[in-house]
Scaffold this motif. Structure first.
Motif, PDB file in Angstrom:
ATOM      1  N   HIS A 131       0.841  -1.191   0.000  1.00 11.22           N
ATOM      2  CA  HIS A 131       0.000   0.000   0.000  1.00 11.22           C
ATOM      3  C   HIS A 131       0.882   1.249   0.000  1.00 11.22           C
ATOM      4  O   HIS A 131       1.896   1.300   0.688  1.00 11.22           O
ATOM      5  CB  HIS A 131      -0.919   0.014   1.219  1.00 11.22           C
ATOM      6  CG  HIS A 131      -1.872  -1.152   1.269  1.00 11.22           C
ATOM      7  ND1 HIS A 131      -2.611  -1.559   0.176  1.00 11.22           N
ATOM      8  CD2 HIS A 131      -2.204  -1.996   2.283  1.00 11.22           C
ATOM      9  CE1 HIS A 131      -3.352  -2.599   0.507  1.00 11.22           C
ATOM     10  NE2 HIS A 131      -3.114  -2.897   1.771  1.00 11.22           N
ATOM     11  N   GLN A 132       0.475   2.256  -0.755  1.00 12.45           N
ATOM     12  CA  GLN A 132       1.268   3.473  -0.876  1.00 12.45           C
ATOM     13  C   GLN A 132       0.635   4.639  -0.123  1.00 12.45           C
ATOM     14  O   GLN A 132      -0.579   4.811  -0.137  1.00 12.45           O
ATOM     15  CB  GLN A 132       1.417   3.872  -2.345  1.00 12.45           C
ATOM     16  CG  GLN A 132       2.304   2.941  -3.168  1.00 12.45           C
ATOM     17  CD  GLN A 132       2.392   3.405  -4.610  1.00 12.45           C
ATOM     18  OE1 GLN A 132       1.376   3.715  -5.235  1.00 12.45           O
ATOM     19  NE2 GLN A 132       3.600   3.459  -5.143  1.00 12.45           N
ATOM     20  N   LEU A 133       1.508   5.438   0.514  1.00 17.42           N
ATOM     21  CA  LEU A 133       1.120   6.745   1.016  1.00 17.42           C
ATOM     22  C   LEU A 133       1.628   7.790   0.032  1.00 17.42           C
ATOM     23  O   LEU A 133       2.519   7.516  -0.782  1.00 17.42           O
ATOM     24  CB  LEU A 133       1.739   7.003   2.392  1.00 17.42           C
ATOM     25  CG  LEU A 133       1.458   6.005   3.517  1.00 17.42           C
ATOM     26  CD1 LEU A 133       2.120   6.479   4.804  1.00 17.42           C
ATOM     27  CD2 LEU A 133      -0.030   5.822   3.722  1.00 17.42           C
ATOM     28  N   ALA A 134       1.090   8.992   0.137  1.00 13.92           N
ATOM     29  CA  ALA A 134       1.600  10.072  -0.711  1.00 13.92           C
ATOM     30  C   ALA A 134       3.084  10.277  -0.480  1.00 13.92           C
ATOM     31  O   ALA A 134       3.845  10.557  -1.419  1.00 13.92           O
ATOM     32  CB  ALA A 134       0.830  11.359  -0.411  1.00 13.92           C
ATOM     33  N   ALA A 135       3.527  10.092   0.761  1.00 10.99           N
ATOM     34  CA  ALA A 135       4.938  10.266   1.092  1.00 10.99           C
ATOM     35  C   ALA A 135       5.820   9.262   0.360  1.00 10.99           C
ATOM     36  O   ALA A 135       6.957   9.572  -0.018  1.00 10.99           O
ATOM     37  CB  ALA A 135       5.137  10.138   2.599  1.00 10.99           C
ATOM     38  N   ASP A 136       5.324   8.034   0.149  1.00  8.65           N
ATOM     39  CA  ASP A 136       6.091   7.033  -0.592  1.00  8.65           C
ATOM     40  C   ASP A 136       6.377   7.507  -2.012  1.00  8.65           C
ATOM     41  O   ASP A 136       7.493   7.381  -2.523  1.00  8.65           O
ATOM     42  CB  ASP A 136       5.317   5.710  -0.658  1.00  8.65           C
ATOM     43  CG  ASP A 136       5.205   5.014   0.679  1.00  8.65           C
ATOM     44  OD1 ASP A 136       6.240   4.800   1.323  1.00  8.65           O
ATOM     45  OD2 ASP A 136       4.076   4.668   1.076  1.00  8.65           O
ATOM     46  N   VAL A 137       5.359   8.031  -2.646  1.00 13.91           N
ATOM     47  CA  VAL A 137       5.475   8.468  -4.039  1.00 13.91           C
ATOM     48  C   VAL A 137       6.419   9.663  -4.142  1.00 13.91           C
ATOM     49  O   VAL A 137       7.273   9.737  -5.039  1.00 13.91           O
ATOM     50  CB  VAL A 137       4.092   8.820  -4.599  1.00 13.91           C
ATOM     51  CG1 VAL A 137       4.205   9.333  -6.032  1.00 13.91           C
ATOM     52  CG2 VAL A 137       3.167   7.602  -4.534  1.00 13.91           C
ATOM     53  N   ILE A 138       6.290  10.610  -3.214  1.00 12.81           N
ATOM     54  CA  ILE A 138       7.151  11.799  -3.212  1.00 12.81           C
ATOM     55  C   ILE A 138       8.609  11.405  -3.007  1.00 12.81           C
ATOM     56  O   ILE A 138       9.518  11.883  -3.696  1.00 12.81           O
ATOM     57  CB  ILE A 138       6.699  12.783  -2.122  1.00 12.81           C
ATOM     58  CG1 ILE A 138       5.335  13.384  -2.475  1.00 12.81           C
ATOM     59  CG2 ILE A 138       7.738  13.887  -1.913  1.00 12.81           C
ATOM     60  CD1 ILE A 138       4.707  14.176  -1.349  1.00 12.81           C
ATOM     61  N   ALA A 139       8.843  10.510  -2.051  1.00 14.14           N
ATOM     62  CA  ALA A 139      10.209  10.078  -1.754  1.00 14.14           C
ATOM     63  C   ALA A 139      10.827   9.356  -2.939  1.00 14.14           C
ATOM     64  O   ALA A 139      11.996   9.578  -3.287  1.00 14.14           O
ATOM     65  CB  ALA A 139      10.220   9.179  -0.514  1.00 14.14           C
ATOM     66  N   ASP A 140      10.054   8.496  -3.574  1.00 15.18           N
ATOM     67  CA  ASP A 140      10.567   7.746  -4.718  1.00 15.18           C
ATOM     68  C   ASP A 140      10.978   8.680  -5.839  1.00 15.18           C
ATOM     69  O   ASP A 140      12.049   8.528  -6.440  1.00 15.18           O
ATOM     70  CB  ASP A 140       9.496   6.766  -5.197  1.00 15.18           C
ATOM     71  CG  ASP A 140       9.974   5.917  -6.353  1.00 15.18           C
ATOM     72  OD1 ASP A 140      11.022   5.257  -6.211  1.00 15.18           O
ATOM     73  OD2 ASP A 140       9.314   5.910  -7.402  1.00 15.18           O
ATOM     74  N   GLU A 141      10.157   9.643  -6.130  1.00 18.43           N
ATOM     75  CA  GLU A 141      10.457  10.576  -7.214  1.00 18.43           C
ATOM     76  C   GLU A 141      11.672  11.437  -6.881  1.00 18.43           C
ATOM     77  O   GLU A 141      12.510  11.724  -7.755  1.00 18.43           O
ATOM     78  CB  GLU A 141       9.245  11.469  -7.492  1.00 18.43           C
ATOM     79  CG  GLU A 141       9.378  12.319  -8.744  1.00 18.43           C
ATOM     80  CD  GLU A 141       9.538  11.494 -10.011  1.00 18.43           C
ATOM     81  OE1 GLU A 141      10.208  11.971 -10.948  1.00 18.43           O
ATOM     82  OE2 GLU A 141       8.997  10.370 -10.074  1.00 18.43           O
ATOM     83  N   ALA A 142      11.800  11.839  -5.618  1.00 18.62           N
ATOM     84  CA  ALA A 142      12.936  12.668  -5.213  1.00 18.62           C
ATOM     85  C   ALA A 142      14.254  11.938  -5.433  1.00 18.62           C
ATOM     86  O   ALA A 142      15.233  12.512  -5.923  1.00 18.62           O
ATOM     87  CB  ALA A 142      12.792  13.070  -3.748  1.00 18.62           C
ATOM     88  N   VAL A 143      14.289  10.651  -5.061  1.00 23.10           N
ATOM     89  CA  VAL A 143      15.522   9.876  -5.230  1.00 23.10           C
ATOM     90  C   VAL A 143      15.819   9.650  -6.709  1.00 23.10           C
ATOM     91  O   VAL A 143      16.953   9.853  -7.171  1.00 23.10           O
ATOM     92  CB  VAL A 143      15.433   8.523  -4.496  1.00 23.10           C
ATOM     93  CG1 VAL A 143      16.699   7.709  -4.753  1.00 23.10           C
ATOM     94  CG2 VAL A 143      15.240   8.732  -3.006  1.00 23.10           C
ATOM     95  N   MET A 144      14.820   9.237  -7.464  1.00 21.07           N
ATOM     96  CA  MET A 144      15.043   8.937  -8.877  1.00 21.07           C
ATOM     97  C   MET A 144      15.569  10.158  -9.625  1.00 21.07           C
ATOM     98  O   MET A 144      16.504  10.057 -10.435  1.00 21.07           O
ATOM     99  CB  MET A 144      13.747   8.435  -9.513  1.00 21.07           C
ATOM    100  CG  MET A 144      13.929   7.768 -10.860  1.00 21.07           C
ATOM    101  SD  MET A 144      14.797   6.169 -10.784  1.00 21.07           S
ATOM    102  CE  MET A 144      13.510   5.095 -10.090  1.00 21.07           C
TER     103      MET A 144
END
Length: 311
Positions: free
Chosen positions: A48-61
């Motif tokens: 399950h994803q939180l908004a924070a998961d998506v933000i963090a993933d994009e920041a690293v990539m």
């Protein structure tokens, strides 16, 4: 822009670590305001994803892409090889490990493994050039390990100081020792049908070990490095299978703990010798002081028949 002071070579590796540090700063800031509610979506691995998961993933990539030194990246949110156009290294990462405890206000972390070349699958944890984790709590902390293959392992701790506008080195050489009585019993439900694990837990309690377990992997491992020893133990059982993913969690953390003089094992032995065969591959794992890890061997061997996706 916050800086990280690093004094090691090769310079390509330094550029990758710097990009990771930049992403960690962004994630730390985002966690102050990002939603802790589920997005209603799951990632490709079924989490399950939180908004924070998506933000963090994009920041690293994006930080890895900007570095120009990363050929391939893969994350637990996007478990596939993604070409980033750079040269020199491949990075696998869990952008926000333990996000399920964010609504409770508990510390969480990020995990990064850095391999030389462009490939991630078919590699062992021992082949990593470096590994990093970050802790987001009362302080933002970055742990950096490197040098195992070169015969000069080093594990360091940096702390984010926003007033000074930089990362400061606070521990130049982290070393784990034997005889430290702290334990973190992960996947505790497996003790219901893993008799060796139940006996191990009973032994810790009888010997008055101190329990330190939050349910967030990175802070639990960091507690061991902070106290200079102890053990994080995550065996499996028939009814409680492995949850930790080899590529994104187990391999980088095994590298870090080993660089600090500790030990990391799966159900087969040295966790650094495990080959990542699939992005979603899961493994049992124990990490910590060498004596404490050795004591967990019976519980880990009991995981062999039920490791499932770890095979």
């Amino acid at each position: 822009m916050l800086n990280i002071k690093l004094s090691f070579k090769p310079i390509l590796q330094a550029a990758v670590i710097t990009s990771i540090a930049e992403a960690v700063v962004h994630i730390a800031e985002a966690l102050r305001t990002a939603s802790t509610k589920p997005t209603g979506t799951d990632n490709a691995l079924g989490d399950h994803q939180l908004a924070a998961d998506v933000i963090a993933d994009e920041a690293v990539m994006e930080a890895l892409r900007r570095s120009g030194r990363v050929a391939t990246a893969s994350s637990e949110e996007r478990p596939e090889d993604i070409a980033l156009g750079g040269q020199g290294f491949a990075v696998a990462y869990d952008p926000l490990d333990g996000s399920s405890v964010i609504p409770a206000g508990w510390a969480v972390g990020s995990i990064f493994g850095v391999w030389p070349g462009a490939a991630l699958l078919g590699r062992t944890g021992a082949e990593q050039a470096a590994a990093v984790y970050a802790v987001y709590g009362p302080r933002t902390i970055l742990i950096l390990a490197r040098g195992i293959g070169a015969g000069a392992p080093l594990c360091q701790e940096f702390e984010l100081h926003t007033d000074a506008g930089e990362w400061l080195l606070v521990r130049d050489r982290i070393e784990l020792r034997d005889g430290v009585k702290y334990f973190a019993p992960a996947n505790l439900r497996s003790s219901a049908d893993n008799a060796a694990y139940r006996a191990l837990i009973d032994g810790w309690l009888e010997e008055r070990f101190t329990l330190r377990y939050s349910g967030a992997l990175v802070p639990d491992v960091h507690h061991i490095l902070t106290k200079g020893g102890g053990v994080f133990c995550n065996p499996t059982s028939a009814k409680a299978p492995a949850k930790l993913r080899s590529l994104y969690e187990a391999a980088p953390l095994a590298y870090i703990v080993t660089a600090a003089g500790g030990r990391a094992e799966d159900e087969r032995g040295d966790a650094l010798q495990r080959v990542a065969e699939r992005h979603g591959q899961k493994v049992p794992l124990v990490l910590g002081s060498r004596d404490a890890v050795a004591r967990c061997a019976p519980a880990m061997r009991a995981s062999v028949a039920v490791a499932g996706d770890a095979a």
